[in-house]
Scaffold this motif. Structure first.
Motif, PDB file in Angstrom:
ATOM      1  N   ALA A 150       0.826  -1.206   0.000  1.00 58.42           N
ATOM      2  CA  ALA A 150       0.000   0.000   0.000  1.00 58.42           C
ATOM      3  C   ALA A 150       0.860   1.254   0.000  1.00 58.42           C
ATOM      4  O   ALA A 150       0.603   2.206  -0.739  1.00 58.42           O
ATOM      5  CB  ALA A 150      -0.933  -0.005   1.206  1.00 58.42           C
ATOM      6  N   ALA A 151       1.911   1.271   0.825  1.00 57.73           N
ATOM      7  CA  ALA A 151       2.804   2.423   0.887  1.00 57.73           C
ATOM      8  C   ALA A 151       3.512   2.636  -0.452  1.00 57.73           C
ATOM      9  O   ALA A 151       3.649   3.773  -0.921  1.00 57.73           O
ATOM     10  CB  ALA A 151       3.824   2.237   2.011  1.00 57.73           C
ATOM     11  N   ALA A 188      -6.219   6.667   3.217  1.00 58.08           N
ATOM     12  CA  ALA A 188      -6.827   5.341   3.273  1.00 58.08           C
ATOM     13  C   ALA A 188      -6.592   4.708   1.906  1.00 58.08           C
ATOM     14  O   ALA A 188      -7.059   5.226   0.887  1.00 58.08           O
ATOM     15  CB  ALA A 188      -8.310   5.446   3.564  1.00 58.08           C
ATOM     16  N   VAL A 189      -5.834   3.632   1.876  1.00 60.09           N
ATOM     17  CA  VAL A 189      -5.470   2.953   0.632  1.00 60.09           C
ATOM     18  C   VAL A 189      -6.180   1.601   0.608  1.00 60.09           C
ATOM     19  O   VAL A 189      -6.048   0.812   1.542  1.00 60.09           O
ATOM     20  CB  VAL A 189      -3.937   2.750   0.537  1.00 60.09           C
ATOM     21  CG1 VAL A 189      -3.567   2.074  -0.771  1.00 60.09           C
ATOM     22  CG2 VAL A 189      -3.210   4.092   0.674  1.00 60.09           C
ATOM     23  N   ASP A 190      -6.944   1.356  -0.459  1.00 61.57           N
ATOM     24  CA  ASP A 190      -7.674   0.101  -0.598  1.00 61.57           C
ATOM     25  C   ASP A 190      -6.962  -0.824  -1.576  1.00 61.57           C
ATOM     26  O   ASP A 190      -6.597  -0.410  -2.681  1.00 61.57           O
ATOM     27  CB  ASP A 190      -9.101   0.357  -1.089  1.00 61.57           C
ATOM     28  CG  ASP A 190      -9.925   1.135  -0.077  1.00 61.57           C
ATOM     29  OD1 ASP A 190      -9.766   0.886   1.127  1.00 61.57           O
ATOM     30  OD2 ASP A 190     -10.726   1.993  -0.496  1.00 61.57           O
ATOM     31  N   LEU A 191      -6.769  -2.069  -1.137  1.00 61.37           N
ATOM     32  CA  LEU A 191      -6.142  -3.097  -1.964  1.00 61.37           C
ATOM     33  C   LEU A 191      -7.101  -4.275  -2.083  1.00 61.37           C
ATOM     34  O   LEU A 191      -7.844  -4.575  -1.139  1.00 61.37           O
ATOM     35  CB  LEU A 191      -4.848  -3.594  -1.315  1.00 61.37           C
ATOM     36  CG  LEU A 191      -3.779  -2.561  -0.985  1.00 61.37           C
ATOM     37  CD1 LEU A 191      -2.660  -3.209  -0.187  1.00 61.37           C
ATOM     38  CD2 LEU A 191      -3.230  -1.933  -2.247  1.00 61.37           C
ATOM     39  N   ASP A 192      -7.074  -4.946  -3.227  1.00 60.66           N
ATOM     40  CA  ASP A 192      -7.878  -6.160  -3.351  1.00 60.66           C
ATOM     41  C   ASP A 192      -7.139  -7.319  -2.693  1.00 60.66           C
ATOM     42  O   ASP A 192      -6.052  -7.145  -2.125  1.00 60.66           O
ATOM     43  CB  ASP A 192      -8.234  -6.453  -4.814  1.00 60.66           C
ATOM     44  CG  ASP A 192      -7.041  -6.779  -5.700  1.00 60.66           C
ATOM     45  OD1 ASP A 192      -5.946  -7.090  -5.182  1.00 60.66           O
ATOM     46  OD2 ASP A 192      -7.211  -6.736  -6.931  1.00 60.66           O
ATOM     47  N   ARG A 211      -3.988   2.390   6.296  1.00 58.41           N
ATOM     48  CA  ARG A 211      -3.851   3.829   6.575  1.00 58.41           C
ATOM     49  C   ARG A 211      -2.368   4.162   6.538  1.00 58.41           C
ATOM     50  O   ARG A 211      -1.570   3.566   7.255  1.00 58.41           O
ATOM     51  CB  ARG A 211      -4.468   4.156   7.917  1.00 58.41           C
ATOM     52  CG  ARG A 211      -5.990   3.927   7.880  1.00 58.41           C
ATOM     53  CD  ARG A 211      -6.601   3.992   9.229  1.00 58.41           C
ATOM     54  NE  ARG A 211      -6.439   5.331   9.801  1.00 58.41           N
ATOM     55  CZ  ARG A 211      -7.138   5.776  10.826  1.00 58.41           C
ATOM     56  NH1 ARG A 211      -8.013   5.010  11.418  1.00 58.41           N
ATOM     57  NH2 ARG A 211      -6.932   6.991  11.291  1.00 58.41           N
ATOM     58  N   VAL A 212      -2.019   5.113   5.666  1.00 55.32           N
ATOM     59  CA  VAL A 212      -0.620   5.461   5.430  1.00 55.32           C
ATOM     60  C   VAL A 212      -0.433   6.955   5.695  1.00 55.32           C
ATOM     61  O   VAL A 212      -1.180   7.785   5.170  1.00 55.32           O
ATOM     62  CB  VAL A 212      -0.197   5.130   3.977  1.00 55.32           C
ATOM     63  CG1 VAL A 212       1.261   5.484   3.748  1.00 55.32           C
ATOM     64  CG2 VAL A 212      -0.459   3.660   3.655  1.00 55.32           C
TER      65      VAL A 212
END
Length: 79
Positions: free
Chosen positions: A5-6, A53-57, A33-34
């Motif tokens: 995510a980062a 807020a970073v969303d990943l599958d 959260r980054v």
């Protein structure tokens, strides 16, 4: 997932992550959260930081991100 995510956020925003402040599983994958430095100031205690807020599958691919909040480094933080 936190490191992924980062990295994804840095690639899209051009800003380097200072910290991962949270991670939790969602129905579709992960929300991370980054914290990033948005504006560097002197003295450093007045820098402007932001939390994204970073969303990943489920595979770790980015599906979206948004800035959740912005604050001064010296400000107290409440969740």
């Amino acid at each position: 997932m936190a490191a992924r995510a980062a990295e994804e956020l840095a690639a899209l925003s051009g800003r380097t992550a200072e910290a991962v402040t949270g991670i939790h599983r969602t129905d579709d994958g992960w929300r991370v959260r980054v914290e990033v430095l948005e504006l560097e100031r002197v003295p450093r205690s007045t820098d402007v930081l932001a939390e994204y807020a970073v969303d990943l599958d489920g595979d770790g691919d980015l599906t979206g991100y948004r800035r959740a909040r912005r604050y001064s480094r010296g400000a107290s933080r409440e969740d």
